[in-house]
Design a protein around this motif. Structure first.
Motif, PDB file in Angstrom:
ATOM      1  N   ASP A  86      22.938 -10.626  31.250  1.00 54.02           N
ATOM      2  CA  ASP A  86      22.867 -10.973  32.642  1.00 54.02           C
ATOM      3  C   ASP A  86      24.116 -10.104  33.712  1.00 54.02           C
ATOM      4  O   ASP A  86      23.546  -9.798  34.946  1.00 54.02           O
ATOM      5  CB  ASP A  86      24.862 -12.161  32.627  1.00 54.02           C
ATOM      6  N   LEU A  87      24.112  -8.671  32.895  1.00 50.66           N
ATOM      7  CA  LEU A  87      24.383  -7.512  33.613  1.00 50.66           C
ATOM      8  C   LEU A  87      23.409  -6.683  34.911  1.00 50.66           C
ATOM      9  O   LEU A  87      24.057  -6.455  36.058  1.00 50.66           O
ATOM     10  CB  LEU A  87      25.227  -6.535  32.881  1.00 50.66           C
ATOM     11  N   ASP A  88      22.088  -7.041  34.641  1.00 53.66           N
ATOM     12  CA  ASP A  88      21.290  -6.588  35.437  1.00 53.66           C
ATOM     13  C   ASP A  88      21.036  -6.929  36.822  1.00 53.66           C
ATOM     14  O   ASP A  88      20.558  -6.598  37.458  1.00 53.66           O
ATOM     15  CB  ASP A  88      20.011  -6.528  34.840  1.00 53.66           C
ATOM     16  N   THR A  89      21.884  -8.781  36.992  1.00 52.17           N
ATOM     17  CA  THR A  89      22.067  -8.938  37.839  1.00 52.17           C
ATOM     18  C   THR A  89      22.738  -8.816  39.090  1.00 52.17           C
ATOM     19  O   THR A  89      23.218  -9.318  40.334  1.00 52.17           O
ATOM     20  CB  THR A  89      21.535 -11.044  37.538  1.00 52.17           C
ATOM     21  N   LEU A  90      23.609  -8.025  38.817  1.00 49.49           N
ATOM     22  CA  LEU A  90      25.299  -7.538  39.058  1.00 49.49           C
ATOM     23  C   LEU A  90      24.801  -6.929  40.034  1.00 49.49           C
ATOM     24  O   LEU A  90      24.217  -5.949  39.765  1.00 49.49           O
ATOM     25  CB  LEU A  90      26.532  -7.514  38.946  1.00 49.49           C
ATOM     26  N   ASP A  91      25.784  -6.248  41.291  1.00 49.96           N
ATOM     27  CA  ASP A  91      25.961  -5.035  42.023  1.00 49.96           C
ATOM     28  C   ASP A  91      26.876  -4.493  41.415  1.00 49.96           C
ATOM     29  O   ASP A  91      27.863  -4.521  41.334  1.00 49.96           O
ATOM     30  CB  ASP A  91      26.204  -5.519  43.361  1.00 49.96           C
ATOM     31  N   ILE A  92      26.599  -3.426  40.703  1.00 46.11           N
ATOM     32  CA  ILE A  92      27.679  -2.635  39.833  1.00 46.11           C
ATOM     33  C   ILE A  92      27.379  -0.946  40.504  1.00 46.11           C
ATOM     34  O   ILE A  92      25.883  -0.561  40.015  1.00 46.11           O
ATOM     35  CB  ILE A  92      27.256  -3.160  38.073  1.00 46.11           C
ATOM     36  N   HIS A  93      28.391  -0.571  40.682  1.00 50.72           N
ATOM     37  CA  HIS A  93      27.984   1.155  40.827  1.00 50.72           C
ATOM     38  C   HIS A  93      27.871   1.571  39.336  1.00 50.72           C
ATOM     39  O   HIS A  93      27.825   2.164  38.617  1.00 50.72           O
ATOM     40  CB  HIS A  93      29.964   1.464  41.382  1.00 50.72           C
ATOM     41  N   PRO A  94      26.480   3.032  39.448  1.00 51.46           N
ATOM     42  CA  PRO A  94      25.883   3.236  38.245  1.00 51.46           C
ATOM     43  C   PRO A  94      27.306   4.279  37.768  1.00 51.46           C
ATOM     44  O   PRO A  94      26.698   4.040  36.797  1.00 51.46           O
ATOM     45  CB  PRO A  94      25.003   4.839  39.154  1.00 51.46           C
ATOM     46  N   SER A  95      28.185   4.814  37.699  1.00 51.03           N
ATOM     47  CA  SER A  95      29.444   5.385  37.250  1.00 51.03           C
ATOM     48  C   SER A  95      30.189   3.713  36.186  1.00 51.03           C
ATOM     49  O   SER A  95      30.415   4.100  34.980  1.00 51.03           O
ATOM     50  CB  SER A  95      30.957   5.820  38.008  1.00 51.03           C
ATOM     51  N   MET A  96      29.825   2.707  36.197  1.00 49.32           N
ATOM     52  CA  MET A  96      30.141   1.793  35.950  1.00 49.32           C
ATOM     53  C   MET A  96      29.255   1.372  34.972  1.00 49.32           C
ATOM     54  O   MET A  96      29.591   0.923  33.953  1.00 49.32           O
ATOM     55  CB  MET A  96      30.474   0.438  36.242  1.00 49.32           C
ATOM     56  N   ARG A  97      28.465   1.597  35.231  1.00 45.82           N
ATOM     57  CA  ARG A  97      26.768   1.083  34.432  1.00 45.82           C
ATOM     58  C   ARG A  97      26.455   1.357  33.683  1.00 45.82           C
ATOM     59  O   ARG A  97      26.191   2.009  32.021  1.00 45.82           O
ATOM     60  CB  ARG A  97      25.565   0.961  35.366  1.00 45.82           C
ATOM     61  N   GLN A  98      26.991   3.622  33.398  1.00 43.67           N
ATOM     62  CA  GLN A  98      26.741   4.268  32.926  1.00 43.67           C
ATOM     63  C   GLN A  98      27.440   4.566  31.853  1.00 43.67           C
ATOM     64  O   GLN A  98      28.244   4.335  30.061  1.00 43.67           O
ATOM     65  CB  GLN A  98      27.533   5.917  33.087  1.00 43.67           C
ATOM     66  N   GLN A  99      29.534   3.959  32.151  1.00 51.21           N
ATOM     67  CA  GLN A  99      30.389   3.818  30.826  1.00 51.21           C
ATOM     68  C   GLN A  99      29.900   1.954  29.873  1.00 51.21           C
ATOM     69  O   GLN A  99      30.060   2.636  28.658  1.00 51.21           O
ATOM     70  CB  GLN A  99      31.473   2.992  31.731  1.00 51.21           C
ATOM     71  N   ILE A 100      29.586   1.064  31.151  1.00 51.10           N
ATOM     72  CA  ILE A 100      29.412  -0.394  30.037  1.00 51.10           C
ATOM     73  C   ILE A 100      27.914  -0.018  29.473  1.00 51.10           C
ATOM     74  O   ILE A 100      27.477   0.111  27.754  1.00 51.10           O
ATOM     75  CB  ILE A 100      29.194  -1.065  30.667  1.00 51.10           C
ATOM     76  N   GLY A 101      26.834   1.119  29.876  1.00 56.63           N
ATOM     77  CA  GLY A 101      25.955   1.088  29.301  1.00 56.63           C
ATOM     78  C   GLY A 101      26.541   2.111  27.995  1.00 56.63           C
ATOM     79  O   GLY A 101      25.473   2.082  26.052  1.00 56.63           O
ATOM     80  N   ASP A 102      27.279   2.899  27.751  1.00 59.16           N
ATOM     81  CA  ASP A 102      27.396   4.091  27.015  1.00 59.16           C
ATOM     82  C   ASP A 102      28.278   3.067  25.388  1.00 59.16           C
ATOM     83  O   ASP A 102      28.051   3.567  24.452  1.00 59.16           O
ATOM     84  CB  ASP A 102      28.479   5.106  27.335  1.00 59.16           C
ATOM     85  N   TYR A 103      29.267   2.849  26.193  1.00 60.21           N
ATOM     86  CA  TYR A 103      29.738   0.844  25.139  1.00 60.21           C
ATOM     87  C   TYR A 103      28.302   0.575  23.807  1.00 60.21           C
ATOM     88  O   TYR A 103      28.285   0.339  23.187  1.00 60.21           O
ATOM     89  CB  TYR A 103      29.981   0.169  25.730  1.00 60.21           C
ATOM     90  N   LEU A 104      28.112  -0.329  25.128  1.00 60.64           N
ATOM     91  CA  LEU A 104      27.126  -0.872  24.527  1.00 60.64           C
ATOM     92  C   LEU A 104      25.445  -0.178  23.443  1.00 60.64           C
ATOM     93  O   LEU A 104      24.822  -0.626  22.631  1.00 60.64           O
ATOM     94  CB  LEU A 104      26.232  -2.081  25.575  1.00 60.64           C
ATOM     95  N   SER A 105      25.587   1.070  24.348  1.00 61.80           N
ATOM     96  CA  SER A 105      24.481   1.848  22.988  1.00 61.80           C
ATOM     97  C   SER A 105      25.303   2.200  21.804  1.00 61.80           C
ATOM     98  O   SER A 105      24.554   2.906  20.824  1.00 61.80           O
ATOM     99  CB  SER A 105      23.588   2.122  23.920  1.00 61.80           C
ATOM    100  N   GLY A 106      26.433   2.874  21.980  1.00 59.00           N
ATOM    101  CA  GLY A 106      27.335   3.599  20.484  1.00 59.00           C
ATOM    102  C   GLY A 106      27.687   4.725  20.991  1.00 59.00           C
ATOM    103  O   GLY A 106      28.259   5.185  20.227  1.00 59.00           O
ATOM    104  N   ARG A 107      27.101   5.116  22.270  1.00 55.90           N
ATOM    105  CA  ARG A 107      27.417   6.358  22.450  1.00 55.90           C
ATOM    106  C   ARG A 107      28.992   6.798  23.072  1.00 55.90           C
ATOM    107  O   ARG A 107      29.334   6.972  24.129  1.00 55.90           O
ATOM    108  CB  ARG A 107      26.294   7.054  23.554  1.00 55.90           C
ATOM    109  N   TYR A 108      29.891   6.585  21.665  1.00 50.08           N
ATOM    110  CA  TYR A 108      30.931   7.343  22.426  1.00 50.08           C
ATOM    111  C   TYR A 108      32.005   7.682  21.632  1.00 50.08           C
ATOM    112  O   TYR A 108      30.873   7.334  19.970  1.00 50.08           O
ATOM    113  CB  TYR A 108      31.215   5.622  23.174  1.00 50.08           C
ATOM    114  N   PRO A 109      32.881   8.418  21.354  1.00 52.69           N
ATOM    115  CA  PRO A 109      33.236   8.617  23.090  1.00 52.69           C
ATOM    116  C   PRO A 109      32.593   9.489  23.751  1.00 52.69           C
ATOM    117  O   PRO A 109      32.151  10.716  22.751  1.00 52.69           O
ATOM    118  CB  PRO A 109      35.068   9.596  22.458  1.00 52.69           C
ATOM    119  N   TYR A 110      32.212   9.196  24.608  1.00 58.68           N
ATOM    120  CA  TYR A 110      31.788  10.551  25.659  1.00 58.68           C
ATOM    121  C   TYR A 110      33.127  11.492  26.193  1.00 58.68           C
ATOM    122  O   TYR A 110      33.799  10.708  26.980  1.00 58.68           O
ATOM    123  CB  TYR A 110      31.600   8.889  27.211  1.00 58.68           C
ATOM    124  N   LEU A 111      32.608  12.185  26.483  1.00 59.64           N
ATOM    125  CA  LEU A 111      33.455  13.599  26.735  1.00 59.64           C
ATOM    126  C   LEU A 111      32.922  14.286  27.453  1.00 59.64           C
ATOM    127  O   LEU A 111      33.198  15.222  27.920  1.00 59.64           O
ATOM    128  CB  LEU A 111      33.994  14.151  25.656  1.00 59.64           C
TER     129      LEU A 111
END
Length: 155
Positions: A129-154
């Protein structure tokens, strides 16, 4: 206090502060993510904010989550450090911050999503459901990193 966020925008004002902040990406048992809709921008975001003297970055994330969403959560992991010099946040009081966010992963312990002075909406949202919301790109990056398993991001 109002704010305007810029991301890689050549018209952004020059930063005059760098303040450590922490976010908490809280995920419930069903995999839904806790988000708040910020009153100052109208965008959906992870709960988070500036670290206070006398607290750790992780304590800051937990405190900000409770204050902004009504959910008491605990830290279960570390997503990353987000310090993009191209991400500028300008406040109406003249403060212009360069992004510096420590983002943690957490799970809820208690509480119910509650609106407050900073958030006029607080919801658990399924990743689909996240794609339907107005989310700043910096937050999208963080959520996307979590969902893709790309962490820790440094970065």
């Amino acid at each position: 206090m109002g704010r305007i966020e810029y991301l890689n925008d050549p018209t952004a004002p020059k930063a005059n502060t760098l303040i450590p902040a922490s976010n908490l990406l809280v995920v419930d048992e069903a995999g839904a993510i806790l988000l708040q809709r910020r009153r100052d921008t109208g965008q959906w975001a992870l709960p988070g904010g500036a670290q206070d003297i006398g607290e750790t970055a992780a304590q800051c994330a937990v405190r900000e989550c409770l204050e902004e969403t009504g959910i008491l959560a605990e830290v279960t992991g570390f997503l990353g450090v987000y310090t993009d010099p191209g991400h500028i946040v300008a406040y109406t009081d003249g403060e212009i911050r360069q992004q510096y966010e420590n983002t943690y992963i957490g799970r809820p312990l208690s509480g119910q999503p509650t609106v407050n002075d900073e958030a006029d909406g607080v919801r658990w949202l399924a990743p689909a459901d996240l794609d339907t919301l107005d989310i700043h790109p910096s937050m999208r990056q963080q959520i996307g990193d979590y969902l893709s398993g790309r962490y820790p991001y440094l970065g």
